[in-house]
Scaffold this motif. Structure first.
Motif, PDB file in Angstrom:
ATOM      1  N   LYS A   1      -3.570  14.354  -8.339  1.00 13.01           N
ATOM      2  CA  LYS A   1      -3.710  14.007  -7.116  1.00 13.01           C
ATOM      3  C   LYS A   1      -3.200  12.717  -6.432  1.00 13.01           C
ATOM      4  O   LYS A   1      -2.553  12.653  -5.614  1.00 13.01           O
ATOM      5  N   SER A   2      -3.778  11.714  -7.138  1.00 21.08           N
ATOM      6  CA  SER A   2      -3.801  10.374  -6.763  1.00 21.08           C
ATOM      7  C   SER A   2      -2.069  10.028  -7.138  1.00 21.08           C
ATOM      8  O   SER A   2      -1.729   9.120  -6.235  1.00 21.08           O
ATOM      9  N   VAL A   3      -1.741  10.308  -8.069  1.00 18.59           N
ATOM     10  CA  VAL A   3      -0.383  10.336  -8.464  1.00 18.59           C
ATOM     11  C   VAL A   3       0.598  10.962  -7.549  1.00 18.59           C
ATOM     12  O   VAL A   3       1.584  10.080  -7.200  1.00 18.59           O
TER      13      VAL A   3
ATOM     14  N   ALA B   1      -8.042  15.003  -9.843  1.00 18.19           N
ATOM     15  CA  ALA B   1      -8.011  13.684  -9.123  1.00 18.19           C
ATOM     16  C   ALA B   1      -6.913  13.100  -9.786  1.00 18.19           C
ATOM     17  O   ALA B   1      -6.273  12.361  -9.003  1.00 18.19           O
TER      18      ALA B   1
ATOM     19  N   ASP C   1       0.045  11.571  -4.241  1.00 16.45           N
ATOM     20  CA  ASP C   1      -0.209  11.160  -3.248  1.00 16.45           C
ATOM     21  C   ASP C   1       0.454   9.510  -3.118  1.00 16.45           C
ATOM     22  O   ASP C   1       0.827   9.095  -1.918  1.00 16.45           O
ATOM     23  N   GLU C   2       0.642   8.945  -4.108  1.00 14.35           N
ATOM     24  CA  GLU C   2       1.391   7.644  -4.106  1.00 14.35           C
ATOM     25  C   GLU C   2       2.593   7.836  -4.691  1.00 14.35           C
ATOM     26  O   GLU C   2       3.355   6.704  -4.758  1.00 14.35           O
TER      27      GLU C   2
END
Length: 573
Positions: free
Chosen positions: A299-301, A296, A303-304
């Motif tokens: 993944k968030s990094v 997570a 995605d952003e």
């Protein structure tokens, strides 16, 4: 030895005294070093007894015969000779100084600053000021040979809102109005270009009211230069030449040509716009290797559009859990603000990591190999917003280098950093700020972006960096009134504010201003670099302490109420 047999007279200060039964020896110190004076009790009892009464730092004059010493001192330049004194005169007595006037003194920094005139007697401090003098002399010599002319610019000027805080000076004749002390001679040297002085320089005192550190003082000195009818390469070649000249003259070092690196490349590889390239440990972007992960945090990094980056510390796979925890807390503190740190060790037992629950040994090994690592190495990974993570990795790189002794790597690695952003956006204030100063010209091909995408504009600016220290910086300047007005508009100046603050400069641009550019070297920093230390204080005759105070003269201080009244000022609580 060439003076043996001559009668000489020396004046100076008593460094130390030694009574050896029938003989007395004094070390006499002057600006040029130490000389041993000898007194023989059997030859001249009265003179010898006078010598034995002298205390440390007495000022004396001694006349005598230069003789070869029976026991030579190879550590002293004058260690082969001594003066057999025939006449002695006390010019002034001295109290016992509050600390020893020796290279390894027993005086703390605050005490030595309070008695700075005594501290300056120490050879180690005197040599630093002599180095400063030598640097100034060779700087002038080089610039004179390049047809530059030294011109003094005003010290009492107008306060401007950009940059660091000004020191303000009240005007008695114009009550309610104030001068400022210059942070640099920027606008005046541009006006000199308009005036036709096509090559200007000045070794100039400048002032900034800002917080202090080892390489900052409220008053400092710049080698300030400007040239007309030039492009960026002309300026870089000229002042790369100055730097090479100084290293050759003073240190006997032939520097190679300086590489050039864009700001974006410096941030991507080193996380800082003044990289120390004496050692590797460059930032490795791991986004592509980690793409598609279900972890997570990563993944968030991704995605952003953030950065997952690592630095590989050679030979550090045996770092303990305690050491890794300390580094984790270090990157999480308020200055860096990262959420955590991931490590990957590659040792004889294989691959170990703080995220081995989420990634296979083969995946983790590929990360280390991408960063140039091998068995025995340690990979440290940070993840977050691009700029924030780059800067945190840059600081982590320097912290690791400090722990590993890499920042003491011998030699000098100079480079030019170019193509800085012209402006940076402050979201809190909702406005742009100049990355350098508001007179910096955009790269010519980026001029159209002033109306459409200011954040993408590259400045026609450059910094000289040596071993991770910014030695100097400058730019090609704006010389067209219309472009300068656009720059002020971009920075949030109203037309009235721009005219009030800088109307004199914009008006001058309408009278045939030539293309021009320049640079300023931090002279105190340059002295410290040549002296092999970080602090600039010992290269300044009378520096301020960390609180911006001169403890020797107790400044700043209160002024007489009558002076305040004369100036139309009143102190409020």
């Amino acid at each position: 030895m060439e003076h043996v047999g001559q009668t000489v007279t020396l004046s100076g200060w008593v460094q130390r005294s030694r009574d050896m039964g029938g003989l007395t020896f004094l070390d006499l110190r002057d600006r040029y070093g130490l000389t041993q004076l000898s007194f023989n009790l059997s030859v001249n009892e009265k003179l010898c007894m006078e010598a034995r009464k002298l205390g440390r730092e007495f000022v004396i004059q001694a006349t005598g015969l230069v003789k070869e010493r029976s026991s030579k001192n190879a550590k002293m330049p004058t260690g082969d000779i001594e003066i057999e004194v025939t006449a002695l005169k006390i010019l002034n007595a001295s109290q016992t100084p509050p600390f020893t006037i020796e290279e390894n003194t027993d005086g703390g920094e605050e005490l030595r600053m309070k008695f700075r005139y005594l501290d300056l007697r120490r050879e180690t401090v005197r040599k630093k000021l002599e180095l400063r003098h030598t640097l100034a002399r060779y700087t002038r010599q080089y610039l004179d040979e390049q047809a530059f002319i030294e011109v003094e610019t005003p010290v009492l000027i107008k306060s401007t809102p950009e940059g660091a805080r000004d020191f303000i000076v009240p005007s008695r004749l114009n009550q309610g109005e104030f001068y400022a002390l210059p942070q640099s001679p920027q606008t005046f040297k541009q006006l000199l270009m308009v005036s036709g002085f096509d090559r200007y320089y000045q070794i100039v005192k400048c002032f900034r009211d800002e917080d202090l550190r080892a390489d900052r003082q409220p008053e400092f000195t710049q080698i300030d230069c400007e040239m007309s009818f030039v492009e960026r390469d002309d300026v870089l070649n000229t002042f790369e030449g100055l730097t090479k000249y100084l290293f050759k003259k003073i240190k006997g070092i032939d520097l190679p040509d300086f590489p050039r690196m864009s700001y974006d490349e410096a941030m991507a590889r080193y996380g800082i716009d003044k990289p120390d390239t004496r050692f590797a440990m460059e930032i490795c972007q791991l986004n592509n290797l980690i793409a598609g992960t279900d972890f997570a945090v990563f993944k968030s990094v991704i995605d952003e559009n953030g950065l997952i980056g690592g630095i590989c510390a050679a030979g550090c796979a045996e770092y303990s859990r305690k050491q890794l925890d300390e580094l984790t807390e270090w990157v999480k503190d308020s200055k860096r603000g990262m959420k955590g740190l991931v490590y990957v060790k590659w040792n004889k037992e294989g691959i170990k990591s703080s995220v081995d629950k989420f990634f296979s040994p083969e995946q983790l090994k590929s990360w280390i190999e991408a960063a140039g690592g091998k068995e025995g190495d340690l990979l440290l990974v940070l993840a977050g917003p691009l700029e924030k993570t780059q800067k945190a990795l840059g600081e982590l790189r320097l912290e690791l280098a400090k722990q590993l002794g890499l920042r003491d790597t011998p030699g000098y690695n100079p480079l030019w950093v170019i193509d800085f952003p012209l402006v940076e956006y402050n979201a809190e204030e909702g406005r742009y700020y100049a990355m350098h100063h508001p007179f910096t010209s955009p790269n010519p091909e980026d001029l159209p972006l002033m109306d459409t995408d200011p954040a993408a504009i590259r400045a026609n600016a450059y910094d000289l960096v040596i071993n991770g220290v910014e030695i100097g910086g400058g730019s090609i300047r704006i010389h067209d009134r219309g472009v300068q007005q656009k720059m002020f508009d971009l920075l949030g100046f109203t037309r009235e504010e721009a005219q009030e603050q800088f109307g004199f400069l914009m008006n001058a641009f309408e009278y045939g201003a030539p293309p021009h550019g320049g640079i300023a070297f931090g002279f105190d920093r340059l002295c410290a670099m040549f002296g092999g230390v970080e602090s600039i204080r010992d290269f300044i005759a009378f520096p301020k302490n960390n609180a911006g105070r001169d403890v020797m003269i107790d400044a700043p201080g209160a002024v007489n109420p009558a002076q305040l009244k004369e100036l139309g000022l009143k102190i409020t609580e």
